[in-house]
Design a protein around this motif. Structure first.
Motif, PDB file in Angstrom:
ATOM      1  N   GLU A  39       0.859  -1.183   0.000  1.00 13.70           N
ATOM      2  CA  GLU A  39       0.000   0.000   0.000  1.00 13.70           C
ATOM      3  C   GLU A  39       0.895   1.234   0.000  1.00 13.70           C
ATOM      4  O   GLU A  39       1.856   1.319   0.763  1.00 13.70           O
ATOM      5  CB  GLU A  39      -0.867  -0.019   1.255  1.00 13.70           C
ATOM      6  N   MET A  40       0.579   2.161  -0.905  1.00 15.09           N
ATOM      7  CA  MET A  40       1.288   3.449  -0.991  1.00 15.09           C
ATOM      8  C   MET A  40       0.242   4.504  -1.306  1.00 15.09           C
ATOM      9  O   MET A  40      -0.555   4.333  -2.229  1.00 15.09           O
ATOM     10  CB  MET A  40       2.345   3.442  -2.092  1.00 15.09           C
ATOM     11  N   GLY A  41       0.255   5.579  -0.558  1.00 13.41           N
ATOM     12  CA  GLY A  41      -0.686   6.667  -0.818  1.00 13.41           C
ATOM     13  C   GLY A  41      -2.134   6.238  -0.752  1.00 13.41           C
ATOM     14  O   GLY A  41      -2.973   6.771  -1.489  1.00 13.41           O
ATOM     15  N   GLY A  42      -2.445   5.267   0.095  1.00 13.27           N
ATOM     16  CA  GLY A  42      -3.814   4.790   0.228  1.00 13.27           C
ATOM     17  C   GLY A  42      -4.258   3.852  -0.873  1.00 13.27           C
ATOM     18  O   GLY A  42      -5.400   3.405  -0.885  1.00 13.27           O
ATOM     19  N   GLU A  43      -3.377   3.530  -1.807  1.00 17.32           N
ATOM     20  CA  GLU A  43      -3.703   2.652  -2.929  1.00 17.32           C
ATOM     21  C   GLU A  43      -3.019   1.300  -2.754  1.00 17.32           C
ATOM     22  O   GLU A  43      -1.832   1.229  -2.443  1.00 17.32           O
ATOM     23  CB  GLU A  43      -3.235   3.308  -4.229  1.00 17.32           C
TER      24      GLU A  43
END
Length: 135
Positions: free
Chosen positions: A101-105
């Motif tokens: 998960e990165m930046g909520g994605e």
């Protein structure tokens, strides 16, 4: 112990050290993951412009990813594994598929990784270099 038996034991130890790193990474278990690397280990990631010259530098980068980008590893799978021992150096190469998960994605990355290990005085293996590339 015969040479063949010792070689088999060395290879088992190398693979166990590699598995411990991959497993800890897949659980986002920072302490166990970083314990698999020597303090002087270096890291080369295609996602960063500059290599990281120590375990501490990578730990700081990891913390920045968590704080700035919401970085979180959810799972990690290792395939196409190859290992070699040359003297007191172990080389582990594999494909790695990571759910993160990165930046909520939520993302899944497909990468190739090489981890270089050195034999410790106690006969175990400690990672001294990691190289991650796309694909």
């Amino acid at each position: 112990m015969t040479d063949t038996t010792q070689q088999h034991a060395d290879m088992n130890g190398l693979m166990a050290a590699a598995d411990a790193i991959v497993t800890a990474f897949g659980r986002h278990d920072r302490d166990t993951y970083f314990a698999g690397f020597a303090p002087e280990a270096t890291f080369l990631f295609y996602t960063l412009e500059e290599p990281l010259a120590s375990r501490a530098a990578y730990q700081q980068q990891w913390q920045r990813w968590e704080e700035d980008d919401g970085f979180r590893v959810h799972a990690c799978r290792s395939t196409d594994r190859l290992a070699r021992i040359v003297g007191d150096t172990g080389i582990f190469v594999h494909r790695v598929e990571t759910d993160l998960e990165m930046g909520g994605e939520r993302l899944t990355s497909q990468e190739r990784e090489t981890i270089v290990f050195r034999r410790t005085d106690a006969g175990g293996w400690l990672a001294i270099h990691e190289h991650l590339s796309a694909g």
